[in-house]
Design a protein around this motif. Structure first.
Motif, PDB file in Angstrom:
ATOM      1  N   GLU A 199       0.836  -1.212   0.000  1.00 39.78           N
ATOM      2  CA  GLU A 199       0.000   0.000   0.000  1.00 39.78           C
ATOM      3  C   GLU A 199       0.867   1.257   0.000  1.00 39.78           C
ATOM      4  O   GLU A 199       0.374   2.354   0.252  1.00 39.78           O
ATOM      5  N   ARG A 200       2.163   1.083  -0.254  1.00 44.78           N
ATOM      6  CA  ARG A 200       3.131   2.184  -0.282  1.00 44.78           C
ATOM      7  C   ARG A 200       3.205   2.892   1.072  1.00 44.78           C
ATOM      8  O   ARG A 200       3.325   4.111   1.161  1.00 44.78           O
ATOM      9  N   ARG A 201       3.117   2.093   2.119  1.00 47.18           N
ATOM     10  CA  ARG A 201       3.298   2.614   3.467  1.00 47.18           C
ATOM     11  C   ARG A 201       4.436   1.828   4.137  1.00 47.18           C
ATOM     12  O   ARG A 201       4.593   0.637   3.906  1.00 47.18           O
ATOM     13  N   ILE A 202       5.224   2.496   4.948  1.00 46.43           N
ATOM     14  CA  ILE A 202       6.327   1.868   5.658  1.00 46.43           C
ATOM     15  C   ILE A 202       5.987   1.915   7.141  1.00 46.43           C
ATOM     16  O   ILE A 202       5.935   2.989   7.750  1.00 46.43           O
ATOM     17  N   VAL A 203       5.729   0.740   7.713  1.00 45.11           N
ATOM     18  CA  VAL A 203       5.208   0.656   9.073  1.00 45.11           C
ATOM     19  C   VAL A 203       6.168  -0.164   9.943  1.00 45.11           C
ATOM     20  O   VAL A 203       6.515  -1.297   9.612  1.00 45.11           O
ATOM     21  N   GLY A 204       6.598   0.435  11.053  1.00 47.94           N
ATOM     22  CA  GLY A 204       7.430  -0.263  12.015  1.00 47.94           C
ATOM     23  C   GLY A 204       6.658  -0.563  13.275  1.00 47.94           C
ATOM     24  O   GLY A 204       5.438  -0.362  13.344  1.00 47.94           O
ATOM     25  N   GLU A 205       7.369  -1.058  14.287  1.00 54.31           N
ATOM     26  CA  GLU A 205       6.750  -1.338  15.580  1.00 54.31           C
ATOM     27  C   GLU A 205       7.608  -0.757  16.690  1.00 54.31           C
ATOM     28  O   GLU A 205       8.837  -0.811  16.634  1.00 54.31           O
ATOM     29  N   ARG A 206       6.928  -0.206  17.729  1.00 53.97           N
ATOM     30  CA  ARG A 206       7.615   0.463  18.823  1.00 53.97           C
ATOM     31  C   ARG A 206       7.760  -0.459  20.035  1.00 53.97           C
ATOM     32  O   ARG A 206       6.826  -1.175  20.412  1.00 53.97           O
ATOM     33  N   CYS A 207       8.952  -0.436  20.624  1.00 55.00           N
ATOM     34  CA  CYS A 207       9.184  -1.177  21.861  1.00 55.00           C
ATOM     35  C   CYS A 207       8.486  -0.447  23.008  1.00 55.00           C
ATOM     36  O   CYS A 207       8.661   0.774  23.172  1.00 55.00           O
ATOM     37  N   PRO A 208       7.705  -1.150  23.825  1.00 51.58           N
ATOM     38  CA  PRO A 208       6.992  -0.473  24.911  1.00 51.58           C
ATOM     39  C   PRO A 208       7.924  -0.008  26.041  1.00 51.58           C
ATOM     40  O   PRO A 208       7.499   0.789  26.871  1.00 51.58           O
ATOM     41  N   GLU A 209       9.172  -0.464  26.061  1.00 51.21           N
ATOM     42  CA  GLU A 209      10.076  -0.075  27.143  1.00 51.21           C
ATOM     43  C   GLU A 209      11.068   1.003  26.706  1.00 51.21           C
ATOM     44  O   GLU A 209      11.091   2.096  27.258  1.00 51.21           O
ATOM     45  N   CYS A 210      11.889   0.727  25.697  1.00 50.42           N
ATOM     46  CA  CYS A 210      12.878   1.728  25.276  1.00 50.42           C
ATOM     47  C   CYS A 210      12.303   2.722  24.279  1.00 50.42           C
ATOM     48  O   CYS A 210      12.956   3.722  23.961  1.00 50.42           O
ATOM     49  N   PRO A 217      10.002  -4.253  11.286  1.00 51.19           N
ATOM     50  CA  PRO A 217       9.759  -4.752  12.637  1.00 51.19           C
ATOM     51  C   PRO A 217      10.246  -6.184  12.798  1.00 51.19           C
ATOM     52  O   PRO A 217      10.283  -6.945  11.840  1.00 51.19           O
ATOM     53  N   ARG A 218      10.617  -6.520  14.032  1.00 57.15           N
ATOM     54  CA  ARG A 218      11.151  -7.850  14.297  1.00 57.15           C
ATOM     55  C   ARG A 218      10.235  -8.682  15.192  1.00 57.15           C
ATOM     56  O   ARG A 218      10.527  -9.829  15.484  1.00 57.15           O
ATOM     57  N   GLY A 219       9.144  -8.072  15.664  1.00 60.27           N
ATOM     58  CA  GLY A 219       8.238  -8.791  16.540  1.00 60.27           C
ATOM     59  C   GLY A 219       8.603  -8.685  18.000  1.00 60.27           C
ATOM     60  O   GLY A 219       7.774  -8.913  18.874  1.00 60.27           O
ATOM     61  N   THR A 223      16.888  -5.421  22.226  1.00 60.62           N
ATOM     62  CA  THR A 223      17.571  -4.827  23.377  1.00 60.62           C
ATOM     63  C   THR A 223      16.856  -5.161  24.678  1.00 60.62           C
ATOM     64  O   THR A 223      17.472  -5.606  25.656  1.00 60.62           O
ATOM     65  N   CYS A 224      15.535  -4.987  24.680  1.00 59.20           N
ATOM     66  CA  CYS A 224      14.759  -5.176  25.904  1.00 59.20           C
ATOM     67  C   CYS A 224      14.181  -6.582  26.027  1.00 59.20           C
ATOM     68  O   CYS A 224      13.778  -6.996  27.129  1.00 59.20           O
ATOM     69  N   GLY A 225      14.097  -7.303  24.903  1.00 60.94           N
ATOM     70  CA  GLY A 225      13.579  -8.665  24.942  1.00 60.94           C
ATOM     71  C   GLY A 225      12.091  -8.756  25.176  1.00 60.94           C
ATOM     72  O   GLY A 225      11.612  -9.776  25.697  1.00 60.94           O
ATOM     73  N   VAL A 226      11.339  -7.727  24.800  1.00 60.37           N
ATOM     74  CA  VAL A 226       9.887  -7.737  24.996  1.00 60.37           C
ATOM     75  C   VAL A 226       9.204  -7.626  23.642  1.00 60.37           C
ATOM     76  O   VAL A 226       9.765  -7.087  22.685  1.00 60.37           O
ATOM     77  N   PRO A 227       7.974  -8.151  23.510  1.00 60.79           N
ATOM     78  CA  PRO A 227       7.259  -8.063  22.236  1.00 60.79           C
ATOM     79  C   PRO A 227       6.965  -6.612  21.868  1.00 60.79           C
ATOM     80  O   PRO A 227       6.768  -5.756  22.735  1.00 60.79           O
TER      81      PRO A 227
END
Length: 322
Positions: A199-210, A217-219, A223-227
């Motif tokens: 869809e011509r969008r670049i979407v990442g994921e944010r770590c809830p801790e750092c 995204p890696r799931g 660094t923090c070891g959290v989803p």
């Protein structure tokens, strides 16, 4: 009533990593492969008197350099084996066969190769086998086409009994293809990322801790070891953080050299991704250059990045994402 969107289809694709491995040969390996070309199997005598086949250049027990070549027979005994019911491309035989360790007569160690047998019931530890030579030989381990039962029909395919010193035109180097075939399944996080690219969008994921945003995204945060679950749309513009100029043309890659491959920190991302930079002479690419994606014709992913025409980013704006 709350509605939930169905999860995106999980993707998978066959991938291949392949490259030629080129190496020069010392005197022992040169003699071994030259001998195979001439239908003669050579080993080397170790410091304890054992005959090693395939030959080693240094004694595995004492690390002393070895040089005394010993000719062994093209017949031997299976010491252990495993049945291969589904041969893969590039393996010695295209029909089911056994991987075997064979201790050739006159040798004290075993050689790994393939045994042509009608089925696993025909293979056993202790069975006698003989070399089947390839019709065309070039000085490689594949000059042994495979092993076959010693009582197979037809006369033994024995080679000339010649000393290695009599061989002419010795093999001095080999090119061994290395290939890995596998199926890649990106998982839920990268599947969502790939669907967004369509869809011509670049979407990442944010770590809830750092709070770092990973693109792709890696799931989970390494660094923090959290989803990571919070999706964040980034870019599409970004900044070149580091880069290299590629001067070697890769096989099956329709890109003229030289070209620039760079780390690009998209706006809003917490680390850089890889991308090719084009639309500008390679010598003008620099750290801090502001770029934007140029999508493939089918719009599925960025083909490369080009300069936006904006002023270069300040060092302080991207130094943390190098």
């Amino acid at each position: 009533m709350t509605s939930h969107a169905s999860p995106p289809e999980t993707l998978s694709a066959p991938l291949v990593v392949e490259f030629p491995f080129t190496r020069s040969l010392g005197s022992v390996q040169s003699a071994f492969l030259t001998g195979l070309r001439e239908r003669t199997v050579l080993g080397v005598r170790g410091t304890s008197g054992r005959v090693l086949v395939p030959p080693a250049e240094y004694d595995p027990d004492t690390a002393e350099e070895l040089s005394e070549l010993v000719e062994v027979a093209p017949t031997g005994t299976v010491t252990t084996w495993a049945w291969n019911p589904r041969p893969r491309a590039g393996q010695p035989l295209d029909t089911p066969f056994a991987w075997v360790l064979v201790r050739l007569d006159g040798a004290d160690t075993a050689l790994l190769h393939a045994l042509d047998a009608p089925g696993p019931e025909a293979v056993r530890t202790g069975m006698r086998v003989r070399v089947r030579w390839a019709g065309e030989r070039q000085g490689a381990i594949t000059d042994i086409a495979c092993f076959e039962p010693a009582d197979a029909e037809g006369p033994p395919d024995a080679g000339p009994r010649a000393h290695s010193g009599e061989f002419t035109d010795p093999v001095t180097g080999i090119v061994a293809p290395a290939r890995l075939d596998y199926t890649y399944t990106p998982g839920r996080a990268q599947t969502r990322y790939i669907h967004a690219l369509a869809e011509r969008r670049i979407v990442g994921e944010r770590c809830p801790e750092c709070r770092k945003v990973y693109v792709p995204p890696r799931g989970a945060c390494p660094t923090c070891g959290v989803p990571t679950g919070e999706r964040v749309e980034c870019g599409p513009r970004g900044t070149v953080t580091t880069f290299c100029v590629v001067n070697i043309k890769a096989k099956n890659l329709d890109i003229e050299v030289p070209y620039v491959y760079a780390h690009i920190a998209l706006d809003g991302a917490g680390l850089a991704l890889h991308g090719r930079v084009a639309g500008i002479p390679y010598e003008q690419v620099r750290m801090g250059l502001r770029v934007e994606p140029v999508w493939t014709e089918d719009g599925r992913f960025p083909d490369h990045y080009r300069p936006t025409g904006e002023p270069d980013a300040d060092w302080d704006d991207y130094k943390e994402v190098l």
